[in-house]
Motif scaffolding. Sequence first.
Motif, PDB file in Angstrom:
ATOM      1  N   PRO A 138      46.939  32.515  46.639  1.00 55.81           N
ATOM      2  CA  PRO A 138      48.061  32.139  45.778  1.00 55.81           C
ATOM      3  C   PRO A 138      47.687  31.273  44.574  1.00 55.81           C
ATOM      4  O   PRO A 138      48.417  31.263  43.582  1.00 55.81           O
ATOM      5  N   TYR A 139      46.574  30.576  44.621  1.00 58.24           N
ATOM      6  CA  TYR A 139      46.306  29.593  43.574  1.00 58.24           C
ATOM      7  C   TYR A 139      45.922  30.187  42.222  1.00 58.24           C
ATOM      8  O   TYR A 139      46.319  29.637  41.191  1.00 58.24           O
ATOM      9  N   PRO A 140      45.217  31.316  42.149  1.00 56.34           N
ATOM     10  CA  PRO A 140      44.994  31.927  40.827  1.00 56.34           C
ATOM     11  C   PRO A 140      46.280  32.453  40.181  1.00 56.34           C
ATOM     12  O   PRO A 140      46.305  32.731  38.983  1.00 56.34           O
ATOM     13  N   LEU A 141      47.354  32.578  40.962  1.00 53.02           N
ATOM     14  CA  LEU A 141      48.625  33.046  40.420  1.00 53.02           C
ATOM     15  C   LEU A 141      49.393  31.933  39.705  1.00 53.02           C
ATOM     16  O   LEU A 141      50.362  32.206  38.997  1.00 53.02           O
ATOM     17  N   THR A 150      47.496  39.184  51.906  1.00 50.51           N
ATOM     18  CA  THR A 150      48.191  38.470  50.842  1.00 50.51           C
ATOM     19  C   THR A 150      47.163  37.920  49.856  1.00 50.51           C
ATOM     20  O   THR A 150      46.101  37.461  50.272  1.00 50.51           O
ATOM     21  N   PRO A 151      47.462  37.919  48.568  1.00 56.24           N
ATOM     22  CA  PRO A 151      46.484  37.376  47.617  1.00 56.24           C
ATOM     23  C   PRO A 151      46.333  35.862  47.761  1.00 56.24           C
ATOM     24  O   PRO A 151      47.228  35.181  48.266  1.00 56.24           O
TER      25      PRO A 151
END
Length: 175
Positions: A11-14, A8-9
């Motif tokens: 999440p915070y840069p999203l 899973t990427p």
Amino acid sequence: MTLDRPVTPDPYPLLPAVPSFDVTSTDVTDGRPLDDAQVNAGGDTSPQLSWSGAPEGTQSYVVTCFDPDAPTVSGFWHWVAVDLPADVTSLEAGAGADDDALPAGAFHVRNDGGGKGFMGAAPPPGDQVHRYYFVVHAVSEPTLGVDGDVSPAVVGFNLAFKTLGRAILHGTYQH
């Protein structure tokens, strides 16, 4: 059995970009495995956290721990502490035990395990390495405007509009 799924990427840069500031811990080393105390079977003790350099205008903080690698669509929220006063710049180990362990005025919302407080790492046996993001969110208001009955998703929604900055530290764990 290892669950076969993509990583899973982060999440915070999203999220919408905000300035970063510093967070450190005597219990968590960025990118390294968590100590047994921060594991569900080892103690469920929230780590010590200290932060500095929050953006001007910070009026309160929210502290969270999120595992994006949980085998669910929504990840897993391990800790959500809301409305920490702006003059608080650290939490001792164990501050996630319950609301009484937090500074006056601060409170927990229910984690994804069902409790109000910190729930340690507990990935499925044999699963991939999980990442646990300990994040201090600098908030533009003295309170986030939620109560202890909301979900972590509602806290996140409110943070989307009131976050001035974010300090991120992450540990890992594999069962």
